[in-house]
Design a protein around this motif. Structure first.
Motif, PDB file in Angstrom:
ATOM      1  N   PRO A  58       0.793  -1.231   0.000  1.00 25.07           N
ATOM      2  CA  PRO A  58       0.000   0.000   0.000  1.00 25.07           C
ATOM      3  C   PRO A  58       0.829   1.285   0.000  1.00 25.07           C
ATOM      4  O   PRO A  58       0.291   2.359   0.200  1.00 25.07           O
ATOM      5  CB  PRO A  58      -0.814  -0.125   1.292  1.00 25.07           C
ATOM      6  N   ASN A  59       2.139   1.188  -0.239  1.00 28.98           N
ATOM      7  CA  ASN A  59       2.987   2.378  -0.277  1.00 28.98           C
ATOM      8  C   ASN A  59       2.916   3.036  -1.653  1.00 28.98           C
ATOM      9  O   ASN A  59       3.917   3.187  -2.355  1.00 28.98           O
ATOM     10  CB  ASN A  59       4.434   2.030   0.073  1.00 28.98           C
ATOM     11  N   CYS A  60       1.708   3.408  -2.066  1.00 27.96           N
ATOM     12  CA  CYS A  60       1.480   4.064  -3.351  1.00 27.96           C
ATOM     13  C   CYS A  60       0.156   4.821  -3.258  1.00 27.96           C
ATOM     14  O   CYS A  60      -0.551   4.740  -2.259  1.00 27.96           O
ATOM     15  CB  CYS A  60       1.424   3.033  -4.476  1.00 27.96           C
ATOM     16  N   LYS A  61      -0.164   5.550  -4.300  1.00 27.83           N
ATOM     17  CA  LYS A  61      -1.431   6.276  -4.323  1.00 27.83           C
ATOM     18  C   LYS A  61      -2.585   5.286  -4.414  1.00 27.83           C
ATOM     19  O   LYS A  61      -2.459   4.211  -4.990  1.00 27.83           O
ATOM     20  CB  LYS A  61      -1.463   7.257  -5.481  1.00 27.83           C
ATOM     21  N   THR A  62      -3.712   5.675  -3.837  1.00 23.63           N
ATOM     22  CA  THR A  62      -4.856   4.763  -3.777  1.00 23.63           C
ATOM     23  C   THR A  62      -5.353   4.376  -5.166  1.00 23.63           C
ATOM     24  O   THR A  62      -5.788   3.241  -5.371  1.00 23.63           O
ATOM     25  CB  THR A  62      -6.008   5.369  -2.963  1.00 23.63           C
ATOM     26  N   SER A  63      -5.281   5.295  -6.128  1.00 18.87           N
ATOM     27  CA  SER A  63      -5.742   4.964  -7.484  1.00 18.87           C
ATOM     28  C   SER A  63      -4.898   3.842  -8.088  1.00 18.87           C
ATOM     29  O   SER A  63      -5.426   2.927  -8.723  1.00 18.87           O
ATOM     30  CB  SER A  63      -5.704   6.202  -8.373  1.00 18.87           C
ATOM     31  N   LEU A  64      -3.579   3.887  -7.878  1.00 22.89           N
ATOM     32  CA  LEU A  64      -2.704   2.831  -8.393  1.00 22.89           C
ATOM     33  C   LEU A  64      -2.949   1.508  -7.684  1.00 22.89           C
ATOM     34  O   LEU A  64      -2.948   0.439  -8.312  1.00 22.89           O
ATOM     35  CB  LEU A  64      -1.245   3.246  -8.246  1.00 22.89           C
TER      36      LEU A  64
ATOM     37  N   LYS B 216     -13.158   1.557   3.605  1.00 24.77           N
ATOM     38  CA  LYS B 216     -11.953   2.394   3.656  1.00 24.77           C
ATOM     39  C   LYS B 216     -12.077   3.665   2.816  1.00 24.77           C
ATOM     40  O   LYS B 216     -11.311   4.594   3.007  1.00 24.77           O
ATOM     41  CB  LYS B 216     -10.731   1.594   3.192  1.00 24.77           C
ATOM     42  N   PHE B 217     -12.987   3.722   1.862  1.00 30.39           N
ATOM     43  CA  PHE B 217     -13.225   4.881   0.995  1.00 30.39           C
ATOM     44  C   PHE B 217     -11.956   5.329   0.273  1.00 30.39           C
ATOM     45  O   PHE B 217     -11.655   6.515   0.177  1.00 30.39           O
ATOM     46  CB  PHE B 217     -13.845   6.045   1.778  1.00 30.39           C
ATOM     47  N   LEU B 218     -11.194   4.383  -0.247  1.00 31.63           N
ATOM     48  CA  LEU B 218      -9.977   4.688  -0.997  1.00 31.63           C
ATOM     49  C   LEU B 218     -10.301   5.331  -2.341  1.00 31.63           C
ATOM     50  O   LEU B 218      -9.555   6.182  -2.819  1.00 31.63           O
ATOM     51  CB  LEU B 218      -9.157   3.416  -1.216  1.00 31.63           C
TER      52      LEU B 218
ATOM     53  N   ARG C 131      -4.355  10.336  -2.633  1.00 30.81           N
ATOM     54  CA  ARG C 131      -3.824  10.109  -1.294  1.00 30.81           C
ATOM     55  C   ARG C 131      -3.057   8.778  -1.271  1.00 30.81           C
ATOM     56  O   ARG C 131      -3.395   7.847  -1.998  1.00 30.81           O
ATOM     57  CB  ARG C 131      -4.978  10.056  -0.300  1.00 30.81           C
ATOM     58  N   TYR C 132      -2.054   8.698  -0.430  1.00 23.32           N
ATOM     59  CA  TYR C 132      -1.309   7.449  -0.308  1.00 23.32           C
ATOM     60  C   TYR C 132      -2.109   6.448   0.514  1.00 23.32           C
ATOM     61  O   TYR C 132      -2.660   6.780   1.560  1.00 23.32           O
ATOM     62  CB  TYR C 132       0.067   7.690   0.307  1.00 23.32           C
ATOM     63  N   ALA C 133      -2.166   5.218   0.041  1.00 25.35           N
ATOM     64  CA  ALA C 133      -2.985   4.178   0.668  1.00 25.35           C
ATOM     65  C   ALA C 133      -2.475   3.806   2.049  1.00 25.35           C
ATOM     66  O   ALA C 133      -3.259   3.441   2.921  1.00 25.35           O
ATOM     67  CB  ALA C 133      -3.038   2.943  -0.226  1.00 25.35           C
ATOM     68  N   ASN C 134      -1.164   3.926   2.288  1.00 22.02           N
ATOM     69  CA  ASN C 134      -0.632   3.557   3.604  1.00 22.02           C
ATOM     70  C   ASN C 134      -1.026   4.553   4.688  1.00 22.02           C
ATOM     71  O   ASN C 134      -0.826   4.292   5.863  1.00 22.02           O
ATOM     72  CB  ASN C 134       0.877   3.371   3.551  1.00 22.02           C
ATOM     73  N   GLU C 135      -1.612   5.698   4.316  1.00 22.36           N
ATOM     74  CA  GLU C 135      -2.152   6.638   5.297  1.00 22.36           C
ATOM     75  C   GLU C 135      -3.497   6.159   5.837  1.00 22.36           C
ATOM     76  O   GLU C 135      -3.902   6.552   6.920  1.00 22.36           O
ATOM     77  CB  GLU C 135      -2.314   8.021   4.672  1.00 22.36           C
ATOM     78  N   VAL C 136      -4.183   5.329   5.085  1.00 22.22           N
ATOM     79  CA  VAL C 136      -5.507   4.831   5.469  1.00 22.22           C
ATOM     80  C   VAL C 136      -5.435   3.402   5.990  1.00 22.22           C
ATOM     81  O   VAL C 136      -6.100   3.052   6.962  1.00 22.22           O
ATOM     82  CB  VAL C 136      -6.473   4.911   4.263  1.00 22.22           C
TER      83      VAL C 136
ATOM     84  N   THR D   8      -3.561  -0.035   7.534  1.00 20.22           N
ATOM     85  CA  THR D   8      -2.526  -0.347   8.516  1.00 20.22           C
ATOM     86  C   THR D   8      -1.704  -1.544   8.045  1.00 20.22           C
ATOM     87  O   THR D   8      -2.148  -2.332   7.213  1.00 20.22           O
ATOM     88  CB  THR D   8      -3.135  -0.657   9.898  1.00 20.22           C
ATOM     89  N   GLU D   9      -0.530  -1.664   8.596  1.00 19.24           N
ATOM     90  CA  GLU D   9       0.379  -2.725   8.215  1.00 19.24           C
ATOM     91  C   GLU D   9      -0.225  -4.095   8.513  1.00 19.24           C
ATOM     92  O   GLU D   9      -0.814  -4.311   9.570  1.00 19.24           O
ATOM     93  CB  GLU D   9       1.709  -2.569   8.968  1.00 19.24           C
ATOM     94  N   ARG D  10      -0.104  -4.995   7.567  1.00 18.67           N
ATOM     95  CA  ARG D  10      -0.585  -6.384   7.659  1.00 18.67           C
ATOM     96  C   ARG D  10      -2.100  -6.489   7.871  1.00 18.67           C
ATOM     97  O   ARG D  10      -2.592  -7.466   8.428  1.00 18.67           O
ATOM     98  CB  ARG D  10       0.150  -7.145   8.746  1.00 18.67           C
ATOM     99  N   GLU D  11      -2.818  -5.501   7.434  1.00 19.61           N
ATOM    100  CA  GLU D  11      -4.275  -5.503   7.565  1.00 19.61           C
ATOM    101  C   GLU D  11      -4.884  -6.450   6.539  1.00 19.61           C
ATOM    102  O   GLU D  11      -4.396  -6.577   5.421  1.00 19.61           O
ATOM    103  CB  GLU D  11      -4.812  -4.083   7.351  1.00 19.61           C
ATOM    104  N   THR D  12      -5.946  -7.122   6.927  1.00 21.39           N
ATOM    105  CA  THR D  12      -6.690  -7.981   6.022  1.00 21.39           C
ATOM    106  C   THR D  12      -7.934  -7.228   5.576  1.00 21.39           C
ATOM    107  O   THR D  12      -8.719  -6.759   6.400  1.00 21.39           O
ATOM    108  CB  THR D  12      -7.086  -9.294   6.709  1.00 21.39           C
ATOM    109  N   CYS D  13      -8.098  -7.104   4.261  1.00 21.34           N
ATOM    110  CA  CYS D  13      -9.216  -6.355   3.693  1.00 21.34           C
ATOM    111  C   CYS D  13     -10.051  -7.261   2.803  1.00 21.34           C
ATOM    112  O   CYS D  13      -9.568  -8.273   2.300  1.00 21.34           O
ATOM    113  CB  CYS D  13      -8.692  -5.178   2.872  1.00 21.34           C
ATOM    114  N   ILE D  14     -11.286  -6.863   2.605  1.00 20.23           N
ATOM    115  CA  ILE D  14     -12.201  -7.599   1.742  1.00 20.23           C
ATOM    116  C   ILE D  14     -12.505  -6.728   0.534  1.00 20.23           C
ATOM    117  O   ILE D  14     -12.798  -5.537   0.676  1.00 20.23           O
ATOM    118  CB  ILE D  14     -13.482  -7.985   2.499  1.00 20.23           C
ATOM    119  N   LEU D  15     -12.427  -7.298  -0.643  1.00 25.00           N
ATOM    120  CA  LEU D  15     -12.669  -6.586  -1.880  1.00 25.00           C
ATOM    121  C   LEU D  15     -14.165  -6.369  -2.068  1.00 25.00           C
ATOM    122  O   LEU D  15     -14.962  -7.298  -1.919  1.00 25.00           O
ATOM    123  CB  LEU D  15     -12.082  -7.364  -3.060  1.00 25.00           C
ATOM    124  N   LEU D  16     -14.531  -5.136  -2.394  1.00 24.30           N
ATOM    125  CA  LEU D  16     -15.925  -4.760  -2.616  1.00 24.30           C
ATOM    126  C   LEU D  16     -16.088  -4.197  -4.014  1.00 24.30           C
ATOM    127  O   LEU D  16     -15.166  -3.579  -4.554  1.00 24.30           O
ATOM    128  CB  LEU D  16     -16.362  -3.690  -1.611  1.00 24.30           C
TER     129      LEU D  16
END
Length: 153
Positions: free
Chosen positions: A17-23, A50-52, A58-63, A65-73
């Motif tokens: 996630p160390n990049c822009k949210t669009s990427l 998360k409203f990315l 905005r950079y995704a790592n600002e929203v 957290t490290e090693r977070e598990t997310c669900i694709l919507l």
């Protein structure tokens, strides 16, 4: 730093996630086998969106957290009103529960109402009472880096 995205039939993929949210969202769409015209979003495992997609620069790592598990919507926009509906792209009955879906629908309703205002919570003074005093205003007590109070001159 990495995050894990859950999608499909019990599938997962790791992303940086160390990049822009669009990427990040474009990379997720590609690696998770989504159509290019589909809009995607992430939520945590409790259903908090998360409203990315709303802040593409905005950079995704600002929203996230490290090693977070997310669900694709998947984001579906309904007609002219542009109210978004979030559909999980994960087929897992253990992760996609009734409470998860209820939280998704609640977040969708809250995010679509733009006339709500958030009241700032006041600070508490030494006695636990609410005060709206700014911490740097006159009469505020300063502290040293160790947290000890210093005398005001």
């Amino acid at each position: 730093m990495f995050i894990t995205v859950l999608y499909g039939d019990h599938e997962s993929a790791i992303f940086n996630p160390n990049c822009k949210t669009s990427l990040l969202l474009e990379n997720i769409k590609t690696r998770c086998h989504c159509d290019s015209n589909v809009e995607v979003e992430l939520s945590d495992t409790q259903g908090n969106i998360k409203f990315l997609a709303e802040t593409p620069s905005r950079y995704a790592n600002e929203v996230l957290t490290e090693r977070e598990t997310c669900i694709l919507l998947r984001i579906l926009k309904n007609g002219e009103e542009q109210k978004a509906e979030y559909i999980p792209l994960l087929n897992d009955e253990e992760a996609i529960t009734e409470s998860f879906l209820a939280r998704l629908s609640t977040k969708e309703k809250l995010s679509s109402t733009s006339d709500k205002t958030v009241k700032k919570k006041g600070r508490k003074d030494d006695r636990g009472r609410e005060t709206n005093r700014h911490p740097r205003s006159g009469g505020a007590k300063s502290t040293t880096p160790t947290g000890r109070r210093t005398k005001q001159r």
